[in-house]
Design a protein around this motif. Structure first.
Motif, PDB file in Angstrom:
ATOM      1  N   THR A   1      17.710   1.359   7.685  1.00 47.96           N
ATOM      2  CA  THR A   1      17.418   2.776   7.571  1.00 47.96           C
ATOM      3  C   THR A   1      15.930   2.886   7.209  1.00 47.96           C
ATOM      4  O   THR A   1      15.327   1.924   6.730  1.00 47.96           O
ATOM      5  CB  THR A   1      18.267   3.446   6.479  1.00 47.96           C
ATOM      6  N   ILE A   2      15.361   4.045   7.412  1.00 47.59           N
ATOM      7  CA  ILE A   2      13.958   4.250   7.039  1.00 47.59           C
ATOM      8  C   ILE A   2      13.777   4.032   5.537  1.00 47.59           C
ATOM      9  O   ILE A   2      12.776   3.452   5.089  1.00 47.59           O
ATOM     10  CB  ILE A   2      13.485   5.654   7.446  1.00 47.59           C
ATOM     11  N   TYR A   3      14.764   4.445   4.737  1.00 48.31           N
ATOM     12  CA  TYR A   3      14.662   4.264   3.292  1.00 48.31           C
ATOM     13  C   TYR A   3      14.651   2.784   2.914  1.00 48.31           C
ATOM     14  O   TYR A   3      13.939   2.373   1.980  1.00 48.31           O
ATOM     15  CB  TYR A   3      15.824   4.983   2.589  1.00 48.31           C
ATOM     16  N   GLN A   4      15.428   1.978   3.609  1.00 48.32           N
ATOM     17  CA  GLN A   4      15.429   0.539   3.350  1.00 48.32           C
ATOM     18  C   GLN A   4      14.078  -0.079   3.684  1.00 48.32           C
ATOM     19  O   GLN A   4      13.579  -0.938   2.954  1.00 48.32           O
ATOM     20  CB  GLN A   4      16.542  -0.134   4.155  1.00 48.32           C
ATOM     21  N   LEU A   5      13.479   0.349   4.792  1.00 49.49           N
ATOM     22  CA  LEU A   5      12.153  -0.155   5.161  1.00 49.49           C
ATOM     23  C   LEU A   5      11.103   0.259   4.138  1.00 49.49           C
ATOM     24  O   LEU A   5      10.278  -0.554   3.710  1.00 49.49           O
ATOM     25  CB  LEU A   5      11.764   0.367   6.552  1.00 49.49           C
TER      26      LEU A   5
ATOM     27  N   LEU B   1       8.186   2.337  14.455  1.00 51.36           N
ATOM     28  CA  LEU B   1       6.882   1.677  14.511  1.00 51.36           C
ATOM     29  C   LEU B   1       6.137   2.100  13.264  1.00 51.36           C
ATOM     30  O   LEU B   1       5.972   3.297  13.001  1.00 51.36           O
ATOM     31  CB  LEU B   1       6.141   2.123  15.774  1.00 51.36           C
ATOM     32  N   LEU B   2       5.691   1.125  12.464  1.00 50.67           N
ATOM     33  CA  LEU B   2       5.082   1.427  11.178  1.00 50.67           C
ATOM     34  C   LEU B   2       3.691   0.827  11.090  1.00 50.67           C
ATOM     35  O   LEU B   2       3.487  -0.359  11.342  1.00 50.67           O
ATOM     36  CB  LEU B   2       5.951   0.870  10.041  1.00 50.67           C
ATOM     37  N   LEU B   3       2.725   1.664  10.713  1.00 53.58           N
ATOM     38  CA  LEU B   3       1.342   1.233  10.512  1.00 53.58           C
ATOM     39  C   LEU B   3       1.096   1.147   9.008  1.00 53.58           C
ATOM     40  O   LEU B   3       1.266   2.138   8.284  1.00 53.58           O
ATOM     41  CB  LEU B   3       0.381   2.229  11.157  1.00 53.58           C
ATOM     42  N   CYS B   4       0.713  -0.032   8.553  1.00 52.07           N
ATOM     43  CA  CYS B   4       0.644  -0.292   7.100  1.00 52.07           C
ATOM     44  C   CYS B   4      -0.709  -0.827   6.676  1.00 52.07           C
ATOM     45  O   CYS B   4      -1.395  -1.490   7.446  1.00 52.07           O
ATOM     46  CB  CYS B   4       1.702  -1.316   6.721  1.00 52.07           C
ATOM     47  N   LYS B   5      -1.044  -0.562   5.433  1.00 47.07           N
ATOM     48  CA  LYS B   5      -2.196  -1.160   4.779  1.00 47.07           C
ATOM     49  C   LYS B   5      -1.737  -1.830   3.497  1.00 47.07           C
ATOM     50  O   LYS B   5      -0.692  -1.496   2.950  1.00 47.07           O
ATOM     51  CB  LYS B   5      -3.262  -0.097   4.437  1.00 47.07           C
ATOM     52  N   ARG B   6      -2.557  -2.746   3.032  1.00 48.35           N
ATOM     53  CA  ARG B   6      -2.276  -3.369   1.734  1.00 48.35           C
ATOM     54  C   ARG B   6      -2.514  -2.360   0.620  1.00 48.35           C
ATOM     55  O   ARG B   6      -3.487  -1.613   0.642  1.00 48.35           O
ATOM     56  CB  ARG B   6      -3.196  -4.579   1.558  1.00 48.35           C
TER      57      ARG B   6
ATOM     58  N   TRP C   1       6.381   6.137  13.318  1.00 48.33           N
ATOM     59  CA  TRP C   1       6.894   6.806  14.498  1.00 48.33           C
ATOM     60  C   TRP C   1       8.296   6.271  14.744  1.00 48.33           C
ATOM     61  O   TRP C   1       8.559   5.084  14.543  1.00 48.33           O
ATOM     62  CB  TRP C   1       6.013   6.532  15.715  1.00 48.33           C
ATOM     63  N   GLU C   2       9.207   7.106  15.186  1.00 45.58           N
ATOM     64  CA  GLU C   2      10.571   6.615  15.369  1.00 45.58           C
ATOM     65  C   GLU C   2      11.307   7.381  16.469  1.00 45.58           C
ATOM     66  O   GLU C   2      10.976   8.534  16.780  1.00 45.58           O
ATOM     67  CB  GLU C   2      11.353   6.711  14.062  1.00 45.58           C
ATOM     68  N   ASN C   3      12.254   6.698  17.095  1.00 49.05           N
ATOM     69  CA  ASN C   3      13.236   7.339  17.951  1.00 49.05           C
ATOM     70  C   ASN C   3      14.611   6.942  17.415  1.00 49.05           C
ATOM     71  O   ASN C   3      14.717   6.456  16.284  1.00 49.05           O
ATOM     72  CB  ASN C   3      13.038   6.970  19.431  1.00 49.05           C
TER      73      ASN C   3
END
Length: 319
Positions: A286-290, A312-317, A305-307
Motif C-alpha cells: 500500500t502507499i502507506y507501507q511504502l 513511481l516514487l522520486l526520493c531524496k536523502r 505517481w500511481e495508477n
C-alpha cells in the motif's frame, strides 16, 4: 557473498531455498521477457504506463546534467524512457547499467550503442547490489539512482537495508527513482503469479534456478520429482507488505551430491524447496507501507505517481 556461498547457505537453511538471483541467467531473462506478453501479467504494462505518463514531470525535478545509475537494469527498455527524456536536455548522458551478469550487460551495451551511438556514454557495472553501491559513493556530481521492479523482488528483511544503503549513497543534489507494485486485488495477483503450467514462461522462470544449479554446479536434480506450488500472503500492517511464496514440493525422498558446493542436498518426501529466501517475493505494497519503509530508510518522497497497479516514487536523502 558470491553466488556459490549464497546458494550453499540457502540449501543448508530451514526451510531450504534457491536464491531468486540464480534464476536470472540468460535463459531466465528470456523467460522473464516472455511474461510481458501474458494477458494476466499486469505488472510490466502498468509499470511501463506509469513511467511513460510521468517521465517529463520526473525529469523536471532533476539536477541536469546528471549521471544515471540503473540498478538491476535488465533489458533497459523502461530505462530508455528516462534516457530519451534526459537527451532532450543533455547532448550526452552518462549511464551506468548494473547487473550481476556480465554477459547480459555486454548484450545490453551492444543494443544501447545501436540505439544511441555516441549520445550515451555507457559505463557498465557487473556487480551485485551492495558492491555497486560502494562504487557509486565514489562518484562526484549529480546522479539519479534508477531502480525499476527491483525492491519488491527481495525478502522483506533485506528491503529496508537496501533502501538505507541507497539513502547513504545520495548526496544533496541526488535522487532515487523507484517503482513498486501497489496492486491490492487478490484475484488479479493470484491469476498473474500463481497460474502454474510447465509451458508458461512464469513457471519456467520459477524453476530455472534448478536448471542453473544443475548446469553450473554439475548436479542432476530431477525436476519431474518436484511439483511447483505457491500462495499469496496478504498483510495490511503498515510496517509490512503482502507477497508471493513459491516452492517446489518434493514428491519422494531424493538426494543429490553437489561436489562444487561440497555438500549433498537431501529432500524428504513432502518437503518444500523454496524458490526464494526470506518471507517471500514479488511484494505488493500500500502507499502507506511504502511511506513507512522509506521514512525508516531516511528517504524523503519528493513526488509520487500511481495508477491501479504501479507507483513511481522520486526520493531524496533526508539530510
Amino acid at each position: 557473498m558470491d553466488i556459490a556461498e549464497e546458494l550453499k547457505k540457502g540449501l543448508c537453511s530451514h526451510p531450504k531455498y534457491i536464491p531468486v538471483s540464480l534464476r536470472y541467467d540468460h535463459q531466465g531473462l528470456h523467460y522473464d521477457a516472455q511474461c510481458y506478453d501474458l494477458e494476466e501479467y499486469y505488472h510490466y504494462r502498468a509499470e511501463e504506463t506509469i513511467i511513460k505518463t510521468s517521465i517529463k514531470d520526473v525529469v523536471s525535478n532533476l539536477y541536469i546534467p546528471c549521471k544515471v545509475f540503473d540498478i538491476g537494469c535488465g533489458d533497459t527498455k523502461k530505462s530508455q524512457l528516462l534516457l530519451n527524456e534526459l537527451l532532450q536536455y543533455q547532448n550526452t548522458v552518462d549511464y551506468a547499467p548494473i547487473d550481476v551478469s556480465k554477459d547480459s550487460l555486454n548484450e545490453v551495451c551492444d543494443v544501447l550503442y545501436q540505439i544511441y551511438g555516441d549520445g550515451l556514454k555507457v559505463d557498465p557495472m557487473p556487480d551485485e547490489f551492495f558492491k555497486a553501491m560502494s562504487k557509486i559513493r565514489n562518484y562526484r556530481g549529480p546522479k539519479i539512482l534508477l531502480w525499476i521492479s527491483g525492491l519488491q523482488c527481495f525478502p522483506k528483511d533485506s528491503q529496508l537495508k537496501m533502501l538505507s544503503n541507497i539513502s547513504s549513497t545520495l548526496e544533496e543534489n541526488d535522487v532515487c527513482l523507484i517503482t513498486a507494485d501497489i496492486t491490492q486485488n487478490k484475484e488479479v495477483i493470484e491469476r498473474a503469479y500463481l497460474t502454474f503450467d510447465e509451458t508458461r514462461p512464469n513457471s519456467k522462470l520459477y524453476t530455472n534456478g534448478v536448471h542453473v544449479l544443475n548446469r553450473e554446479f554439475e548436479t542432476n536434480i530431477d525436476i519431474s520429482q518436484l511439483k511447483l506450488e505457491g500462495r499469496y500472503v496478504e498483510d495490511k500492517d503498515v510496517s509490512s507488505s503482502s507477497y508471493i511464496q513459491v516452492w517446489l514440493h518434493s514428491l519422494c525422498k531424493q538426494s543429490y551430491k553437489i561436489d562444487k558446493l561440497g555438500m549433498t542436498l537431501t529432500l524428504e518426501e513432502g518437503e518444500k524447496l523454496m524458490l526464494h529466501g526470506g518471507n517471500g517475493m514479488s511484494h505488493k505494497y500500500t502507499i502507506y507501507q511504502l511511506e513507512y519503509m522509506f521514512a525508516k530508510a531516511r528517504l524523503r518522497i519528493l513526488k509520487k505517481w500511481e495508477n491501479e497497479n504501479s507507483a513511481l516514487l522520486l526520493c531524496k536523502r533526508e539530510m
